[in-house]
Design an enzyme around this catalytic site. Sequence first.
Site, PDB file in Angstrom:
ATOM      1  N   HIS A 171       0.749  -1.419   0.012  1.00  0.00           N
ATOM      2  CA  HIS A 171      -0.091   0.000   0.077  1.00  0.00           C
ATOM      3  C   HIS A 171       0.694   1.395  -0.028  1.00  0.00           C
ATOM      4  O   HIS A 171       0.291   2.528  -0.435  1.00  0.00           O
ATOM      5  CB  HIS A 171      -0.853  -0.067   1.384  1.00  0.00           C
ATOM      6  CG  HIS A 171      -0.283   0.236   2.654  1.00  0.00           C
ATOM      7  ND1 HIS A 171       0.097  -0.724   3.308  1.00  0.00           N
ATOM      8  CD2 HIS A 171       0.162   1.548   3.249  1.00  0.00           C
ATOM      9  CE1 HIS A 171       0.515  -0.129   4.672  1.00  0.00           C
ATOM     10  NE2 HIS A 171       0.645   1.238   4.414  1.00  0.00           N
ATOM     11  N   ASP A 219       0.545  -7.662   1.758  1.00  0.00           N
ATOM     12  CA  ASP A 219       0.744  -6.260   1.910  1.00  0.00           C
ATOM     13  C   ASP A 219       2.385  -6.039   1.769  1.00  0.00           C
ATOM     14  O   ASP A 219       2.741  -5.387   2.517  1.00  0.00           O
ATOM     15  CB  ASP A 219       0.263  -5.683   3.073  1.00  0.00           C
ATOM     16  CG  ASP A 219       0.280  -4.079   2.879  1.00  0.00           C
ATOM     17  OD1 ASP A 219       0.215  -3.693   1.859  1.00  0.00           O
ATOM     18  OD2 ASP A 219       0.176  -3.325   3.886  1.00  0.00           O
ATOM     19  N   SER A 296       4.944   2.916   7.640  1.00  0.00           N
ATOM     20  CA  SER A 296       4.691   1.633   6.861  1.00  0.00           C
ATOM     21  C   SER A 296       5.922   1.173   6.061  1.00  0.00           C
ATOM     22  O   SER A 296       6.349   1.906   5.220  1.00  0.00           O
ATOM     23  CB  SER A 296       3.301   1.952   5.924  1.00  0.00           C
ATOM     24  OG  SER A 296       2.290   2.124   6.710  1.00  0.00           O
TER      25      SER A 296
END
Length: 455
Positions: A171, A219, A296
Amino acid sequence: RPFSGVAHSGVIRGIDAPRAPKLVRGRVSYAQPRAGERHSQSEHTQPAAVNRQGAAGIGALSRRELAAGAAVLGAAMFVGPATVAPPASAAVAAEQLTLREVTPQVTPASPLSSREAAIVDIFERNTYSVVNVIDIRTVPGVRMSMSAEQPEGNGSGLVWDTEGHIVTNFHVLGDVLKGYKPGDSGSVPQRVAKITVLGRDGYQQVFDAVLIGADRSKDIAVLQIAAPPELLRPAERGDSNSLKVGQQCIAIGNPFGFDHTLTTGVVSGLGRQIPSQTAVIGGGIQTDAAINPGNSGGPLINSGGKVVGVNTAIFTNTGVSAGVGFAIPMATVERAVGQIIQYGKIIRPALNVQIATDQVARALKVSTGALIQAVDGRTAAGKAGLLPTRRTLTGIARGDVVTAIDGRRVQRAADLAAALDECSIGQRVTLSVLRGDDDARAEKLEISLNLEEAI
């Protein structure tokens, strides 16, 4: 009219009416009082060398002396008492002082505690393995032959090896990977991100990154940069399966663009279902170390200084850290990254059956296990005799419910997916199955089959 603030030999006095001052060398003198005024000698102390020529004496003074006299008069009338020069003895004493004597002592910093020293050491060992990832999108220019690269978002990444492989979240690359098809290098732009690497000399270098492959369901994305091997410092990876709740951990990343930011916390939970932006990931690590937008793709590090997870999501109502963050365990990351580097995509072992959602399973009175919704008869599962959910004359007959795989308990669909992730293609497994519409009266079966590559 009355006024005050006139200096008489360093003493402030109030008088009834102004008198014209006379300038004397270095001093200010005043004309004699008018008739009827009485002042003591102490109030009008006259300097020893008074120029008694009146106004004519002014002409004998230099411009500098006149300016000095005017400054003294102004200061006396509007500011306050005249500044008294320090005694000659004080000036001599000041000239005899040394720089060491006038410099205040600086208290040396106290030594770091053992915990502080350990955290500093972990940061210094791992900070060079953390990179800044800025995904870019190519936008058309005014002319057809022109285009421009537009930054889309900011995140973190991890140096995987000296060959330039960088691991980050799927993402983080945002809109760049919207059309991504596993194994199809033409489905994404040639360059997908800018990677900033911190060298051992403290200087940062920026490289273009190409996509090697990605796993949307976990992810995870793998990029590669053409950086010299001596610049890259791969992260030291640890065993995420040995983590304990309460163990200290550290997160390093680039929250809000502040590069190489460290936060500390503990492992708050294990085996969590991570609600990532791309999928629900099983077996996640929960931590209270502050994880914010930009973290992230960065590492979660154990108290031994080894990376045990990749930070991926937070649970929050405000968009910033609320003390509930999640990381993908390193065991999951290593399996995915190894296959992506080798094959350019994930080759995942599977039963190749369609598993019903937990909501559908509850509607069909499945209290525990993974409900099989559909089966292709050409697959190993179909040939082994697994039954799907189907419609009959009396209503809907639920399919087989998988309650365990090789003795590992399966309570819901995510448990089955997590168990299959740890298997390999061609591996023979044994499924514990309940067959029937009622758990209490369902038939218990053991069915063995070979796992296939996911379709």
